[in-house]
Design a protein around this motif. Structure first.
Motif, PDB file in Angstrom:
ATOM      1  N   ARG A 202       0.818  -1.217   0.000  1.00 15.36           N
ATOM      2  CA  ARG A 202       0.000   0.000   0.000  1.00 15.36           C
ATOM      3  C   ARG A 202       0.850   1.265   0.000  1.00 15.36           C
ATOM      4  NH1 ARG A 202      -1.205   4.188  -0.097  1.00 15.36           N
ATOM      5  NH2 ARG A 202      -3.022   5.351   0.698  1.00 15.36           N
ATOM      6  N   LEU A 203       1.967   1.256   0.727  1.00 12.67           N
ATOM      7  CA  LEU A 203       2.766   2.469   0.853  1.00 12.67           C
ATOM      8  C   LEU A 203       3.885   2.585  -0.185  1.00 12.67           C
ATOM      9  CD1 LEU A 203       3.000   2.778   4.730  1.00 12.67           C
ATOM     10  CD2 LEU A 203       1.617   4.145   3.154  1.00 12.67           C
ATOM     11  N   LEU A 204       4.404   1.467  -0.669  1.00  8.14           N
ATOM     12  CA  LEU A 204       5.542   1.537  -1.586  1.00  8.14           C
ATOM     13  C   LEU A 204       5.173   1.301  -3.049  1.00  8.14           C
ATOM     14  CD1 LEU A 204       8.388  -0.152   0.494  1.00  8.14           C
ATOM     15  CD2 LEU A 204       7.511   2.197   0.555  1.00  8.14           C
ATOM     16  N   ARG A 205       4.159   0.498  -3.316  1.00  5.21           N
ATOM     17  CA  ARG A 205       3.824   0.232  -4.715  1.00  5.21           C
ATOM     18  C   ARG A 205       3.353   1.483  -5.464  1.00  5.21           C
ATOM     19  NH1 ARG A 205       0.759  -5.244  -5.506  1.00  5.21           N
ATOM     20  NH2 ARG A 205       2.593  -5.778  -4.235  1.00  5.21           N
ATOM     21  N   PRO A 206       2.621   2.408  -4.822  1.00  3.00           N
ATOM     22  CA  PRO A 206       2.241   3.630  -5.549  1.00  3.00           C
ATOM     23  C   PRO A 206       3.431   4.457  -6.028  1.00  3.00           C
ATOM     24  CG  PRO A 206       0.831   3.353  -3.634  1.00  3.00           C
ATOM     25  CD  PRO A 206       1.913   2.329  -3.517  1.00  3.00           C
ATOM     26  N   LEU A 207       4.586   4.307  -5.387  1.00  3.55           N
ATOM     27  CA  LEU A 207       5.776   5.019  -5.848  1.00  3.55           C
ATOM     28  C   LEU A 207       6.215   4.554  -7.230  1.00  3.55           C
ATOM     29  CD1 LEU A 207       7.901   4.768  -2.560  1.00  3.55           C
ATOM     30  CD2 LEU A 207       6.941   6.884  -3.502  1.00  3.55           C
ATOM     31  N   GLU A 208       5.829   3.313  -7.586  1.00  2.75           N
ATOM     32  CA  GLU A 208       6.308   2.699  -8.824  1.00  2.75           C
ATOM     33  C   GLU A 208       5.152   2.249  -9.719  1.00  2.75           C
ATOM     34  OE1 GLU A 208      10.394   0.576  -7.698  1.00  2.75           O
ATOM     35  OE2 GLU A 208       8.763  -0.149  -6.413  1.00  2.75           O
ATOM     36  N   SER A 209       4.041   2.936  -9.639  1.00  3.04           N
ATOM     37  CA  SER A 209       2.881   2.582 -10.468  1.00  3.04           C
ATOM     38  C   SER A 209       2.257   3.858 -11.032  1.00  3.04           C
ATOM     39  CB  SER A 209       1.857   1.783  -9.649  1.00  3.04           C
ATOM     40  OG  SER A 209       1.454   2.489  -8.499  1.00  3.04           O
ATOM     41  N   GLU A 210       1.325   3.665 -11.958  1.00  2.53           N
ATOM     42  CA  GLU A 210       0.634   4.780 -12.609  1.00  2.53           C
ATOM     43  C   GLU A 210       1.617   5.789 -13.195  1.00  2.53           C
ATOM     44  OE1 GLU A 210      -2.381   6.432 -10.076  1.00  2.53           O
ATOM     45  OE2 GLU A 210      -3.117   4.457  -9.452  1.00  2.53           O
ATOM     46  N   GLY A 211       2.676   5.251 -13.805  1.00  2.00           N
ATOM     47  CA  GLY A 211       3.664   6.085 -14.477  1.00  2.00           C
ATOM     48  C   GLY A 211       4.757   6.642 -13.583  1.00  2.00           C
ATOM     49  N   ARG A 212       4.691   6.394 -12.284  1.00  2.00           N
ATOM     50  CA  ARG A 212       5.718   6.914 -11.376  1.00  2.00           C
ATOM     51  C   ARG A 212       6.890   5.934 -11.279  1.00  2.00           C
ATOM     52  NH1 ARG A 212       0.848   8.832  -8.662  1.00  2.00           N
ATOM     53  NH2 ARG A 212       0.595   6.771  -7.714  1.00  2.00           N
ATOM     54  N   LYS A 213       8.076   6.487 -11.039  1.00  2.00           N
ATOM     55  CA  LYS A 213       9.291   5.689 -10.887  1.00  2.00           C
ATOM     56  C   LYS A 213      10.075   6.190  -9.680  1.00  2.00           C
ATOM     57  CE  LYS A 213       8.907   3.291 -14.759  1.00  2.00           C
ATOM     58  NZ  LYS A 213       8.747   1.796 -14.765  1.00  2.00           N
ATOM     59  N   VAL A 214      10.843   5.303  -9.080  1.00  2.00           N
ATOM     60  CA  VAL A 214      11.796   5.682  -8.046  1.00  2.00           C
ATOM     61  C   VAL A 214      13.191   5.522  -8.629  1.00  2.00           C
ATOM     62  CG1 VAL A 214      12.749   5.170  -5.766  1.00  2.00           C
ATOM     63  CG2 VAL A 214      10.293   4.943  -6.164  1.00  2.00           C
ATOM     64  N   ALA A 215      13.936   6.616  -8.721  1.00  2.00           N
ATOM     65  CA  ALA A 215      15.321   6.554  -9.182  1.00  2.00           C
ATOM     66  C   ALA A 215      16.205   6.242  -7.985  1.00  2.00           C
ATOM     67  CB  ALA A 215      15.724   7.878  -9.820  1.00  2.00           C
ATOM     68  N   PRO A 216      16.967   5.143  -8.007  1.00  5.98           N
ATOM     69  CA  PRO A 216      17.779   4.793  -6.838  1.00  5.98           C
ATOM     70  C   PRO A 216      18.781   5.888  -6.471  1.00  5.98           C
ATOM     71  CG  PRO A 216      17.664   2.948  -8.382  1.00  5.98           C
ATOM     72  CD  PRO A 216      17.081   4.133  -9.077  1.00  5.98           C
ATOM     73  N   SER A 217      18.849   6.197  -5.195  1.00  4.34           N
ATOM     74  CA  SER A 217      19.812   7.153  -4.647  1.00  4.34           C
ATOM     75  C   SER A 217      20.759   6.412  -3.716  1.00  4.34           C
ATOM     76  CB  SER A 217      19.095   8.247  -3.842  1.00  4.34           C
ATOM     77  OG  SER A 217      18.231   9.016  -4.651  1.00  4.34           O
ATOM     78  N   LEU A 218      22.010   6.820  -3.704  1.00  9.28           N
ATOM     79  CA  LEU A 218      22.942   6.262  -2.733  1.00  9.28           C
ATOM     80  C   LEU A 218      22.663   6.882  -1.376  1.00  9.28           C
ATOM     81  CD1 LEU A 218      25.377   4.395  -2.268  1.00  9.28           C
ATOM     82  CD2 LEU A 218      26.852   6.388  -2.645  1.00  9.28           C
ATOM     83  N   VAL A 219      22.297   6.062  -0.405  1.00 10.69           N
ATOM     84  CA  VAL A 219      22.008   6.555   0.939  1.00 10.69           C
ATOM     85  C   VAL A 219      23.149   6.178   1.877  1.00 10.69           C
ATOM     86  CG1 VAL A 219      19.507   6.488   0.633  1.00 10.69           C
ATOM     87  CG2 VAL A 219      20.680   4.480   1.580  1.00 10.69           C
ATOM     88  N   HIS A 220      23.333   6.988   2.904  1.00  5.24           N
ATOM     89  CA  HIS A 220      24.296   6.664   3.955  1.00  5.24           C
ATOM     90  C   HIS A 220      23.869   5.381   4.655  1.00  5.24           C
ATOM     91  CE1 HIS A 220      25.827   6.775   8.087  1.00  5.24           C
ATOM     92  NE2 HIS A 220      26.824   7.537   7.658  1.00  5.24           N
ATOM     93  N   GLY A 221      22.579   5.277   4.966  1.00  6.28           N
ATOM     94  CA  GLY A 221      22.021   4.042   5.481  1.00  6.28           C
ATOM     95  C   GLY A 221      21.979   3.900   6.988  1.00  6.28           C
TER      96      GLY A 221
END
Length: 333
Positions: A202-221
């Protein structure tokens, strides 16, 4: 200037493998203990170089297979960060294993004198946003080319094309490590099916659906107050160190700012998002942040299995999220 005998005594305190990777060593002026954690010790090395200049270096030491993997992962993440934002982290020098004690391992970087407190948000958040704005992950995937450690917790950085898949896989791994160390938690276990089947989609799939994309970023972590220091007291400008990095959704980084124990403020959030807007759908932002913070609380529960507060926070947040999102993801695939 140190005497010859003092020089030889100081030099002996440094393993020959360390001397080999340090640049142009003329004299070892001092080797000083500089703190320790449950899984590593640190030293400050003060050198005189052959050109007459002096420099101090920071060396962390750990032992065994996990010590080698942890310090190697930290060293791999540091130059990756340094290549993008060199003013955000210490300059890495080298890493390796002792000649005298082959099961003892070390990374070395430039040494900084840190002042107390969290770095001021203006420059710190600009540098963090610059790190996150470089989308140069191999093949555009989420993960990292080696294992990185959050404290003594190995992370599963296996490559995935989907952020949702990467996050779910990594979270399952953290949960397994926590259970191996602390034993089962029936209250948490009862919430996990809904967390993975309902909340995460529910919270993460909308980031990558309906034309949206997540571009990977290098995080400190592992960007909490203990891994960020002020290097200039007059400006409170700071840097970050001890990374547990991988390529992720940039907002994942901010999950570690949500717990009050980590001392980052609302102002840090605001200034960060003045450079990088909140991801769409923005209305999910706070709950996404809570989901990411849940993983960091589970990290703490694995790192400190005898402290019940962390698992209790994870249970309460899991219960809140599963109650709020009982239907899971209902949008278009």
């Amino acid at each position: 200037m140190a005497s010859v005998s003092a020089y030889h005594n100081q030099q002996y305190l440094i393993d020959p493998s360390v001397l080999t990777v340090l640049p142009d060593v003329a004299q070892v002026l001092e080797v000083a203990h500089h703190g320790e954690s449950a899984w590593a010790k640190a030293s400050r090395i003060h050198l005189l170089h052959s050109d007459g200049s002096e420099e101090r270096y920071f060396m962390k030491v750990s032992v065994g297979h996990h010590g080698r993997e942890a310090l190697g992962g930290e060293f791999e993440a540091t130059p990756a960060m340094y290549a993008i934002a060199p003013d955000f982290c210490p300059k890495p020098i080298a890493w390796g294993s002792f000649q005298r004690e082959p099961d003892t391992h070390f990374p070395i970087c430039k040494f900084y004198d840190f002042a107390d407190g969290v770095p001021e948000p203006v420059s710190f958040c600009e540098k963090l946003a610059r790190l996150h704005s470089s989308h140069t992950s191999p093949e555009g995937k989420f993960g990292f080319h080696c294992t990185t450690y959050n404290g003594d917790l190995p992370q599963d950085n296996s490559w995935h094309k989907s952020w949702e898949a990467f996050f779910a896989n990594g979270l399952r791994h953290v949960l397994k490590v926590r259970e191996d160390r602390a034993g089962p938690s029936p209250k948490l276990d009862a919430l996990l099916p809904a967390l993975f089947d309902k909340v995460i989609p529910r919270l993460l799939r909308p980031l990558e659906s309906e034309g949206r994309k997540v571009a990977p970023s290098l995080v400190h972590g592992d960007l909490w107050c203990g891994n960020a220091g002020i290097i200039d007291e007059s400006t409170e400008e700071g840097i970050a160190y001890d990374p547990a990095g991988f390529w992720a959704h940039n907002e994942y980084e901010l999950g570690n700012w949500r717990p009050k124990r980590n001392k980052f403020t609302r102002r840090h959030f605001q200034l960060y998002h003045s450079h990088i807007p909140k991801s769409e759908p923005e209305e999910d932002y706070d709950d996404r942040n809570a989901l990411y913070a849940l993983r960091f609380n589970l990290h703490a529960a694995a790192l400190f299995p005898n402290q019940d507060s962390f698992i209790h926070m994870a249970i309460e947040e899991s219960r809140r999220l599963t109650t709020k999102f009982p239907d899971g993801y209902t949008g278009n695939e």
